[in-house]
Structure formats: structure tokens, C-alpha cells
Design a protein around this motif. Structure first.
Motif, PDB file in Angstrom:
ATOM      1  N   ASN A 102      53.809  39.733  21.761  1.00 54.05           N
ATOM      2  CA  ASN A 102      53.421  40.909  21.822  1.00 54.05           C
ATOM      3  C   ASN A 102      52.207  40.971  22.713  1.00 54.05           C
ATOM      4  O   ASN A 102      51.154  40.452  22.174  1.00 54.05           O
ATOM      5  N   ILE A 103      52.140  41.851  23.753  1.00 52.75           N
ATOM      6  CA  ILE A 103      51.119  41.858  24.886  1.00 52.75           C
ATOM      7  C   ILE A 103      50.839  43.219  25.245  1.00 52.75           C
ATOM      8  O   ILE A 103      51.467  44.217  24.807  1.00 52.75           O
ATOM      9  N   VAL A 104      49.348  43.294  25.955  1.00 51.84           N
ATOM     10  CA  VAL A 104      49.032  44.544  26.401  1.00 51.84           C
ATOM     11  C   VAL A 104      48.739  44.213  27.654  1.00 51.84           C
ATOM     12  O   VAL A 104      48.269  43.089  28.333  1.00 51.84           O
ATOM     13  N   VAL A 105      49.068  45.149  28.636  1.00 48.09           N
ATOM     14  CA  VAL A 105      48.841  45.048  30.043  1.00 48.09           C
ATOM     15  C   VAL A 105      48.001  46.436  30.358  1.00 48.09           C
ATOM     16  O   VAL A 105      48.618  47.523  30.024  1.00 48.09           O
ATOM     17  N   ILE A 106      46.932  45.981  30.996  1.00 48.38           N
ATOM     18  CA  ILE A 106      46.408  47.300  31.487  1.00 48.38           C
ATOM     19  C   ILE A 106      46.274  47.194  33.022  1.00 48.38           C
ATOM     20  O   ILE A 106      45.960  46.138  33.591  1.00 48.38           O
ATOM     21  N   VAL A 107      46.821  48.010  33.606  1.00 43.56           N
ATOM     22  CA  VAL A 107      46.965  48.104  35.009  1.00 43.56           C
ATOM     23  C   VAL A 107      45.615  48.740  35.586  1.00 43.56           C
ATOM     24  O   VAL A 107      45.004  49.900  35.223  1.00 43.56           O
ATOM     25  N   CYS A 108      44.956  47.963  36.100  1.00 47.61           N
ATOM     26  CA  CYS A 108      43.620  48.080  36.912  1.00 47.61           C
ATOM     27  C   CYS A 108      43.641  48.574  38.507  1.00 47.61           C
ATOM     28  O   CYS A 108      44.133  47.744  39.227  1.00 47.61           O
ATOM     29  N   ALA A 109      43.260  49.877  38.812  1.00 50.62           N
ATOM     30  CA  ALA A 109      43.574  50.369  40.043  1.00 50.62           C
ATOM     31  C   ALA A 109      42.353  50.863  40.577  1.00 50.62           C
ATOM     32  O   ALA A 109      41.197  51.252  39.822  1.00 50.62           O
ATOM     33  N   ALA A 110      42.197  51.322  41.757  1.00 49.08           N
ATOM     34  CA  ALA A 110      41.232  52.205  42.243  1.00 49.08           C
ATOM     35  C   ALA A 110      41.438  53.145  43.304  1.00 49.08           C
ATOM     36  O   ALA A 110      42.400  52.923  43.856  1.00 49.08           O
ATOM     37  N   PRO A 111      40.768  54.394  43.115  1.00 53.06           N
ATOM     38  CA  PRO A 111      41.200  55.521  44.068  1.00 53.06           C
ATOM     39  C   PRO A 111      41.582  55.155  45.306  1.00 53.06           C
ATOM     40  O   PRO A 111      40.523  54.500  46.058  1.00 53.06           O
ATOM     41  N   LYS A 165      48.849  50.323  29.528  1.00 45.89           N
ATOM     42  CA  LYS A 165      48.019  51.499  30.013  1.00 45.89           C
ATOM     43  C   LYS A 165      47.103  51.196  31.280  1.00 45.89           C
ATOM     44  O   LYS A 165      47.629  50.130  31.859  1.00 45.89           O
ATOM     45  N   TYR A 166      46.464  52.222  31.778  1.00 46.28           N
ATOM     46  CA  TYR A 166      45.824  52.235  33.095  1.00 46.28           C
ATOM     47  C   TYR A 166      44.574  52.697  32.984  1.00 46.28           C
ATOM     48  O   TYR A 166      44.212  53.378  32.528  1.00 46.28           O
ATOM     49  N   SER A 167      43.914  52.187  34.190  1.00 46.56           N
ATOM     50  CA  SER A 167      42.522  52.802  34.438  1.00 46.56           C
ATOM     51  C   SER A 167      42.424  52.886  35.894  1.00 46.56           C
ATOM     52  O   SER A 167      42.757  51.739  36.617  1.00 46.56           O
ATOM     53  N   ALA A 168      42.374  53.902  36.534  1.00 45.84           N
ATOM     54  CA  ALA A 168      42.100  54.115  37.985  1.00 45.84           C
ATOM     55  C   ALA A 168      40.756  54.652  38.430  1.00 45.84           C
ATOM     56  O   ALA A 168      40.482  55.012  39.457  1.00 45.84           O
ATOM     57  N   SER A 169      39.644  54.444  37.440  1.00 45.64           N
ATOM     58  CA  SER A 169      38.347  54.610  37.724  1.00 45.64           C
ATOM     59  C   SER A 169      37.634  53.733  37.288  1.00 45.64           C
ATOM     60  O   SER A 169      36.765  53.638  36.422  1.00 45.64           O
ATOM     61  N   PRO A 170      37.516  52.679  38.424  1.00 46.27           N
ATOM     62  CA  PRO A 170      36.513  51.375  38.009  1.00 46.27           C
ATOM     63  C   PRO A 170      34.996  51.923  38.277  1.00 46.27           C
ATOM     64  O   PRO A 170      34.899  52.853  39.084  1.00 46.27           O
ATOM     65  N   THR A 186      29.761  47.410  40.409  1.00 47.71           N
ATOM     66  CA  THR A 186      28.291  46.970  40.082  1.00 47.71           C
ATOM     67  C   THR A 186      28.044  45.818  41.270  1.00 47.71           C
ATOM     68  O   THR A 186      28.970  45.608  42.017  1.00 47.71           O
ATOM     69  N   LYS A 187      26.822  45.568  41.342  1.00 49.46           N
ATOM     70  CA  LYS A 187      26.524  44.300  42.388  1.00 49.46           C
ATOM     71  C   LYS A 187      27.216  43.114  42.129  1.00 49.46           C
ATOM     72  O   LYS A 187      27.603  42.505  42.814  1.00 49.46           O
ATOM     73  N   SER A 188      27.574  42.955  40.768  1.00 51.84           N
ATOM     74  CA  SER A 188      27.888  41.686  40.456  1.00 51.84           C
ATOM     75  C   SER A 188      29.491  41.758  40.250  1.00 51.84           C
ATOM     76  O   SER A 188      30.226  40.849  40.107  1.00 51.84           O
ATOM     77  N   GLY A 189      30.345  43.113  40.160  1.00 54.44           N
ATOM     78  CA  GLY A 189      31.573  43.068  39.960  1.00 54.44           C
ATOM     79  C   GLY A 189      32.019  44.568  39.725  1.00 54.44           C
ATOM     80  O   GLY A 189      31.538  45.482  39.942  1.00 54.44           O
ATOM     81  N   THR A 190      33.228  44.598  39.023  1.00 49.99           N
ATOM     82  CA  THR A 190      34.136  45.842  38.763  1.00 49.99           C
ATOM     83  C   THR A 190      34.498  46.002  37.253  1.00 49.99           C
ATOM     84  O   THR A 190      35.149  45.141  36.751  1.00 49.99           O
ATOM     85  N   ARG A 191      34.224  46.898  36.798  1.00 48.68           N
ATOM     86  CA  ARG A 191      34.716  47.211  35.459  1.00 48.68           C
ATOM     87  C   ARG A 191      35.484  48.327  35.262  1.00 48.68           C
ATOM     88  O   ARG A 191      35.535  49.624  35.895  1.00 48.68           O
ATOM     89  N   TRP A 192      36.621  48.320  34.537  1.00 50.41           N
ATOM     90  CA  TRP A 192      37.460  49.443  34.028  1.00 50.41           C
ATOM     91  C   TRP A 192      37.287  49.556  32.655  1.00 50.41           C
ATOM     92  O   TRP A 192      37.577  48.557  31.841  1.00 50.41           O
TER      93      TRP A 192
END
Length: 163
Positions: free
Chosen positions: A86-95, A50-55, A58-64
């Protein structure tokens, strides 16, 4: 979510594998997620992507935050295949950025984060990267941020690739 985006982000992870001399095979394509099989050395994998391209920054980091439909929760719950990791892969991206982070963790961790109560129909997994940190934190609907699982920030470490 857009099926074209799901294909794009699954392709990004597949390209990562191919660049490490691994040949993935797509075998299940849902609207917002994909599943592939591949082998590295003597270890066989089955990956739910799955993916998230909408992080959110915050001051301390990035959350997806990654939402799972009821159908995806069911597919993921029935996902495990004997003889494979059996694994899950989350593709974390930013616009607007070509940089992607692949968070890789066991399917059992994903199921724990999503939970299985009858109250929360809309479930999610969150991936958090603390600025300057070398780990990602994984938590979700059923796992509080304070009890997050820590995984390597670089999936090269997870798969044993030398860079």
C-alpha cells in the motif's frame, strides 16, 4: 483543486506505469485524489495518488505541499489492503512544465507524516528536493523537516524498473 487536474496527474502516473508494461486499474476516484491497483512481477500494489502543481522554490531546492482533507485522511487511514504493498504517490509538477516527479512511499509513512492528533484538522505532506540531490525528503504536519523520511528521487528505483 480541480477534478480535471486530479484526473490529469493520475493519468500521468498511469502513463508512466503503462510505458513500463504495467496495466493499472482505477478503482476509487475522489474529488482531489485517485486510487489504483497494479502488479509488477509478483508484487501487487495499491496506490493512493495526489498531486501538487504549485511548488515553492528556495535557493537550496523545491518544495511541494500537499493538503489532505479530513475525508482524504480517513480514506487513506482505511486504505491498506492485505496482500498488497500500500503506497502513496504524490505527482510533483510545476506550472508550464511537462516534467513531473513521482514521489512514491509507503502508506504508513504518509500516515506518520499526517499524524492523528485532534488539534490539526488541516494536515499536509511536504515533498522536498534539494538541488542536485538524488533523494526526496518527505515530512508533514506530524514529522518535522529535520526528521524527514528520504526516498529515491526516481521511482524507477522504487519499482525496480531498469532504465
Amino acid at each position: 483543486m480541480n477534478t480535471g487536474k486530479a484526473n490529469y496527474y493520475c493519468g500521468a502516473f498511469s502513463t508512466y506505469l503503462i510505458s513500463n508494461n504495467v496495466e493499472p486499474v482505477l478503482f476509487d476516484a475522489g474529488k482531489n485524489s485517485k486510487a489504483i491497483r497494479f502488479s509488477i512481477g509478483s508484487k501487487d500494489y495499491k496506490a493512493f495518488i495526489k498531486y501538487s502543481a504549485s511548488p515553492s522554490k528556495t535557493k537550496s531546492g523545491t518544495r511541494w505541499n500537499i493538503s489532505f482533507t479530513e475525508e482524504e485522511q480517513k480514506r487513506l487511514g482505511e486504505f491498506a489492503e492485505a496482500g498488497r504493498e500500500n503506497i502513496v504517490v504524490i505527482v510533483c509538477a510545476a506550472p508550464g512544465s511537462d516534467q513531473k516527479t513521482f514521489s512514491v512511499f509507503p502508506q504508513a509513512t504518509a500516515m506518520a507524516c499526517l499524524g492523528n492528533d485532534s488539534v490539526n484538522k488541516g494536515r499536509r505532506i511536504s515533498v522536498y528536493h534539494k538541488k542536485g540531490g538524488h533523494k526526496l525528503q518527505i515530512y508533514g504536519t506530524a514529522v518535522d523537516e529535520k526528521m524527514a523520511y528520504c526516498i529515491p528521487r526516481c521511482c524507477d528505483e522504487y519499482f525496480g524498473f531498469k532504465k
